[in-house]
Motif scaffolding. Structure first.
Motif, PDB file in Angstrom:
ATOM      1  N   TRP A 253       0.806  -1.232   0.051  1.00  0.00           N
ATOM      2  CA  TRP A 253      -0.109   0.098   0.048  1.00  0.00           C
ATOM      3  C   TRP A 253       0.841   1.283   0.035  1.00  0.00           C
ATOM      4  O   TRP A 253       0.641   2.449  -0.710  1.00  0.00           O
ATOM      5  CB  TRP A 253      -0.946  -0.141   1.164  1.00  0.00           C
ATOM      6  CG  TRP A 253      -2.043   0.659   1.050  1.00  0.00           C
ATOM      7  CD1 TRP A 253      -2.327   1.955   1.448  1.00  0.00           C
ATOM      8  CD2 TRP A 253      -3.411   0.339   0.499  1.00  0.00           C
ATOM      9  NE1 TRP A 253      -3.677   2.526   0.963  1.00  0.00           N
ATOM     10  CE2 TRP A 253      -4.334   1.613   0.464  1.00  0.00           C
ATOM     11  CE3 TRP A 253      -3.846  -0.701  -0.086  1.00  0.00           C
ATOM     12  CZ2 TRP A 253      -5.689   1.660  -0.126  1.00  0.00           C
ATOM     13  CZ3 TRP A 253      -5.151  -0.688  -0.634  1.00  0.00           C
ATOM     14  CH2 TRP A 253      -6.067   0.413  -0.523  1.00  0.00           C
TER      15      TRP A 253
ATOM     16  N   ALA B 122      -2.910  -3.010  -4.049  1.00  0.00           N
ATOM     17  CA  ALA B 122      -2.760  -1.573  -3.693  1.00  0.00           C
ATOM     18  C   ALA B 122      -3.121  -0.687  -4.972  1.00  0.00           C
ATOM     19  O   ALA B 122      -3.597   0.175  -4.918  1.00  0.00           O
ATOM     20  CB  ALA B 122      -1.596  -1.107  -2.993  1.00  0.00           C
TER      21      ALA B 122
ATOM     22  N   TYR C 264      -2.069   2.755   7.938  1.00  0.00           N
ATOM     23  CA  TYR C 264      -2.911   2.097   7.331  1.00  0.00           C
ATOM     24  C   TYR C 264      -3.841   0.889   7.851  1.00  0.00           C
ATOM     25  O   TYR C 264      -4.832   0.519   7.352  1.00  0.00           O
ATOM     26  CB  TYR C 264      -2.321   1.461   6.129  1.00  0.00           C
ATOM     27  CG  TYR C 264      -1.529   2.213   5.307  1.00  0.00           C
ATOM     28  CD1 TYR C 264      -1.847   3.710   4.720  1.00  0.00           C
ATOM     29  CD2 TYR C 264      -0.356   1.803   5.066  1.00  0.00           C
ATOM     30  CE1 TYR C 264      -0.945   4.371   4.210  1.00  0.00           C
ATOM     31  CE2 TYR C 264       0.635   2.531   4.340  1.00  0.00           C
ATOM     32  CZ  TYR C 264       0.341   3.873   3.909  1.00  0.00           C
ATOM     33  OH  TYR C 264       1.071   4.781   2.947  1.00  0.00           O
TER      34      TYR C 264
END
Length: 338
Positions: free
Chosen positions: A152, A181, A291
């Motif tokens: 990510w 991602a 995240y």
């Protein structure tokens, strides 16, 4: 308890170790639900990083809280938690700026291939789920603790935007998660660079629109061919070698961006070449803690399934075979069950 100890290159042993204890009021102890071998663990295993004395190893984990220090109020015993490979207080200036992996009180996890683990900075590092997830979701949540969060970060650092073209350099677990991602970030075209069929197939399942087997100059030429001779908007470098970095930088278009998340080994960047390329470069250890809440929800809702990167499951006592299988590329990523 029992856990993995690396003694020398190619020598990982499963041993009896002292049980972890609360050392600071900010600590927690968790009982590991599942853990795994990471591609970055292969650097010392292959002799590319010094080992020194025999040391516990492993930095990815999910599990059940057993005990907490007196300052820890965000989690409690019995809860199922996910954490990051880099611990953080989540309150310092760097954490508030979104870079918890550069917390002023950061400690890197290194003892997680074990039955029990001490988590420093537990208050700011651990995120509890509302209830204990089904076991089938544990691999996906384990991936979130590092490789999915790192993938990510690669997409964010490379500035993947809706409608853009993204290239992923690397077909290990991080690279495959970076494909997820890039798709979730809205990339219209995702070019995965891989020469191994099982990994190519998983990349396509995760959202890759094209797969390129060539490497080096030939790989760059194929990227240019697929992008009208210009290069990609975003390149996600997920390996850490000099060859991979050169391939990434040369695959980006002028004004494009490279996000590098592979731990660099033998990487040297020509400042003048970078200057005249107009390519942006950003990377470093992924701020996974930033995240965690969103990625946990994406896994629990079934929107993403990064747990598919685990193509080998072993009992923790067979951790040495997990290292061998990944080193020999017989496995993408080995899941270990205590």
């Amino acid at each position: 308890m029992r856990g993995a100890v690396i003694h020398a290159p190619g020598d990982v042993r499963f041993q009896t170790l002292d049980d972890p204890k609360i050392l600071r009021p900010t600590d927690a102890i968790i009982r590991t639900a599942v853990t795994c071998v990471c591609g970055s663990d292969l650097w010392p295993y292959r002799g590319a990083e010094p080992i020194g004395k025999p040391s516990p190893i492993g930095h990815e984990y999910v599990g059940f809280v057993e005990e907490v220090g007196s300052d820890v109020t965000s989690v409690r015993p019995g809860q199922f938690v996910v954490g990051s490979f880099a611990t953080s207080d989540n309150t310092c200036a760097n954490c508030r700026n979104g870079f918890q992996s550069n917390c002023l009180h950061r400690e890197f996890m290194s003892t997680c291939q074990a039955d029990y683990v001490r988590i420093p900075n537990a208050q700011g590092t651990l995120v509890a789920t509302d209830e204990v997830p089904d076991e089938e979701l544990w691999p996906g949540l384990l991936a979130v603790s590092d490789v999915m969060g790192t993938g990510w970060w690669a997409a964010e650092a490379a500035e993947v935007r809706p409608g853009s073209t993204a290239v992923v350099v690397g077909d290990g677990a991080v690279g495959l998660c970076a494909v997820i991602a890039a798709k979730e970030s809205g990339a219209e075209r995702i070019i995965a660079m891989s020469r191994h069929e099982p990994r190519q197939n998983l990349a396509r399942e995760f959202g890759a629109t094209d797969v390129i087997a060539e490497r080096g100059a030939e790989g760059v030429a194929r990227i240019k061919e697929l992008t009208g001779g210009i290069g990609a908007d975003s390149v996600l470098e997920c390996v850490g070698t000099g060859e991979a970095m050169a391939q990434a930088l040369h695959s980006a278009r002028p004004g494009g961006s490279v996000g590098f998340v592979g731990v660099p080994h033998g990487v040297a960047i020509d400042g003048q070449e970078l200057f005249f390329s107009h390519v942006g470069l950003r990377g470093g250890p992924a701020p996974v803690r930033r995240y965690l809440p969103d990625l946990i929800e994406l896994v629990l809702s079934g929107r993403i399934d990064p747990g598919k990167v685990f193509d080998l499951t072993l009992p923790l006592e067979q951790v040495a075979e997990g290292y061998r299988a990944m080193d020999e590329r017989r496995a993408i990523k080995a899941l270990l069950r205590p």
